[in-house]
Design an enzyme around this catalytic site. Structure first.
Site, PDB file in Angstrom:
ATOM      1  N   VAL A  81       0.854  -1.183   0.000  1.00 20.49           N
ATOM      2  CA  VAL A  81       0.000   0.000   0.000  1.00 20.49           C
ATOM      3  C   VAL A  81       0.891   1.235   0.000  1.00 20.49           C
ATOM      4  CG1 VAL A  81      -1.709   1.343   1.302  1.00 20.49           C
ATOM      5  CG2 VAL A  81      -1.923  -1.138   1.178  1.00 20.49           C
TER       6      VAL A  81
ATOM      7  N   ALA B  50       4.646   4.032   2.844  1.00 17.25           N
ATOM      8  CA  ALA B  50       4.119   2.802   2.247  1.00 17.25           C
ATOM      9  C   ALA B  50       4.324   1.654   3.226  1.00 17.25           C
ATOM     10  CB  ALA B  50       4.841   2.489   0.942  1.00 17.25           C
ATOM     11  N   LYS B  51       3.695   0.560   2.977  1.00  9.54           N
ATOM     12  CA  LYS B  51       3.974  -0.667   3.746  1.00  9.54           C
ATOM     13  C   LYS B  51       3.590  -1.847   2.883  1.00  9.54           C
ATOM     14  CE  LYS B  51       5.321  -1.535   8.024  1.00  9.54           C
ATOM     15  NZ  LYS B  51       6.061  -0.562   8.839  1.00  9.54           N
ATOM     16  N   GLY B  52       4.284  -2.954   3.118  1.00  5.94           N
ATOM     17  CA  GLY B  52       3.951  -4.168   2.390  1.00  5.94           C
ATOM     18  C   GLY B  52       3.813  -5.315   3.363  1.00  5.94           C
TER      19      GLY B  52
ATOM     20  N   ASP C  67      10.469  -5.304   8.260  1.00 12.68           N
ATOM     21  CA  ASP C  67       9.482  -5.069   9.319  1.00 12.68           C
ATOM     22  C   ASP C  67       9.341  -6.423  10.029  1.00 12.68           C
ATOM     23  OD1 ASP C  67       7.542  -2.769  10.167  1.00 12.68           O
ATOM     24  OD2 ASP C  67       6.301  -4.557  10.247  1.00 12.68           O
TER      25      ASP C  67
END
Ligand code: GLU
Length: 424
Positions: free
Chosen positions: A68, A113-115, A154
């Site tokens: 995202v 953002a992050k995945g 992460d």
């Protein structure tokens, strides 16, 4: 102002709603225009992919992966990749927005953002994890890029996974592209100081807050929830600064010693015990829940989201909470914590040391040059201290908790930049 209120919160808090409720509050105090509010509340792009991976037994399993991009207003988007069984789109959306606010609070030129991939890396072999990471990179090859979107580790991922990502992306591009990802191993373009950066930033924030609260670190006690990368470094560095670390924990439970945990010994124990502190000696076994309510000066939640909630907030005895994890406090717990007079250094400030050194890694990759550990630490400490001071001052000026102040600083910066850049 007539913003649409965030949906009512259910018992178990959805992290996206938790983020939205703080964003909403801070926007109201700032008097943010409704149009800008609407621009910032929605992620720019949400990518969902199916990742077929051949498992060691020959079976093909299909994993779901997400990326995202919440915002690219301040620059290319930045944020980690989470491998965890609980990963879902709402969580990734919240974590992506938190990255936008985090980068803005520490004033680095990135969007957020992050995945994530819904999987359990603890039950997968090294080969399976590698194939999954390469499949994810392949699927996201048109999303990632050193000037577009820059992933990092992460929960459930680390330097090893970042190496596979960098290699796969470089193969697709036909050239070595170090700057596409941060948190890489040192030998392949990683930065000195990156591994400990988030925990170090937590320590720097805690020291700054203790100074304001006039807590003497040499007489202070603390409890750290979570003994992964963030929690273990935070515990070690806080201990180094004179605090008595009375409790630590991981998925196996919490370990308490009134006279202090030997943090260095616990770190060694974890290394030879498959990454877990299960059965750590010279400590009394308590639950993670009990750890949160210990009578300590400083509490560092450094595990996961939604651990300080409306059901346990009233029992928290710490004077200061410094959030190593993203979203450890539910929005319903905020008021209870504030009423008790507990000072909270919020996640988007307290754990921003990691992305700050990620930024340094990216800068070094682009320069083709390596900084010393001393330079990395001095510069990241300065950024963390300045960000703390800025948020603290805003909190005093507007008479709001530091969490709302941090959102205000961040939203104001992104909104101003958006106005300069302009929409359509
Ligand atoms: N995953 C980390 C965070 O939540 C680091 C992100 C990064 O370095 O880009 O802040």
């Amino acid at each position: 102002m007539a913003y649409i209120e965030p949906a009512p919160l259910k018992d178990k808090e959805n992290p996206f709603e938790a983020m939205m409720s703080r964003f909403h509050k801070a926007s109201q105090i700032l008097g943010l225009e409704e149009e800008i509010y609407n621009v910032l509340k929605n992620p720019t792009r949400q990518v969902i992919v199916s990742l077929p991976v051949t498992m060691d037994d020959g079976a093909i399993r299909v994993f779901e992966g997400y990326r995202v991009i919440h915002s690219t207003i301040l620059g290319p988007s930045k944020g980690g990749i989470r491998f965890d069984p609980h990963v879902n789109l709402d969580e990734v959306k919240a974590l992506a927005a938190w990255m936008t606010w985090k980068c803005a609070v520490v004033d680095i030129p990135y969007g957020g953002a992050k995945g994530g991939v819904t999987c359990n890396p603890r039950e997968m072999s090294t080969g399976e994890i590698e194939r999954l990471m390469r499949a994810y990179t392949q699927a996201m090859a048109d999303v990632f890029g050193p000037d577009r979107d820059i992933p990092a580790p992460d929960m459930g991922t680390g330097p090893r996974e970042m190496a596979w990502l960098m290699d796969q992306f470089s193969r697709i591009q036909g050239m070595t592209t170090h700057a596409v990802v941060t948190g890489k191993p040192l030998v392949m373009g990683g930065s000195l100081g990156r591994t400990e950066a988030t925990g170090r930033g937590v320590m720097v924030s805690a020291m700054a807050a203790m100074e304001k609260l006039k807590i003497n670190p040499y007489k202070a006690t603390c409890a750290v929830q979570g003994f992964g990368n963030v929690g273990s470094w935070a515990a070690n560095l806080l201990h180094e600064r004179g605090l008595l670390v009375q409790a630590i924990s991981d998925l196996s439970g919490a370990y308490y010693n009134e006279k202090g945990i030997d943090v260095a010994a616990a770190t060694k124990y974890r290394e030879v015990n498959n990454g877990s502190i299960e059965g750590f000696p010279e400590a009394q076994k308590i639950t993670n829940e009990q750890l949160l309510t210990l009578p300590v000066d400083l509490l560092v939640p450094a595990a996961t989201e939604d651990v300080i909630t409306h059901s346990n907030a009233a029992n928290i005895q710490a004077k200061l909470i410094v959030e190593g994890a993203n979203g450890p406090t539910s929005s319903k717990a905020d008021d209870i914590i504030n009423e008790k007079g507990i000072v909270v250094v919020p996640d988007i400030l307290a754990n921003a040391g990691g992305v700050t050194v990620s930024y340094f890694e990216w800068v070094q990759n682009r320069l083709g040059y390596k900084w010393t550990a001393d330079r990395v630490n001095r510069r990241s400490d300065r950024i963390m201290k300045d960000a703390f001071t800025n948020v603290y001052k805003t909190a005093q000026e507007y008479k709001v908790p530091m969490r709302i102040a941090a959102y205000m600083v961040a939203i104001d910066k992104v909104a101003k930049t958006y106005k300069y850049r302009g929409g359509y």
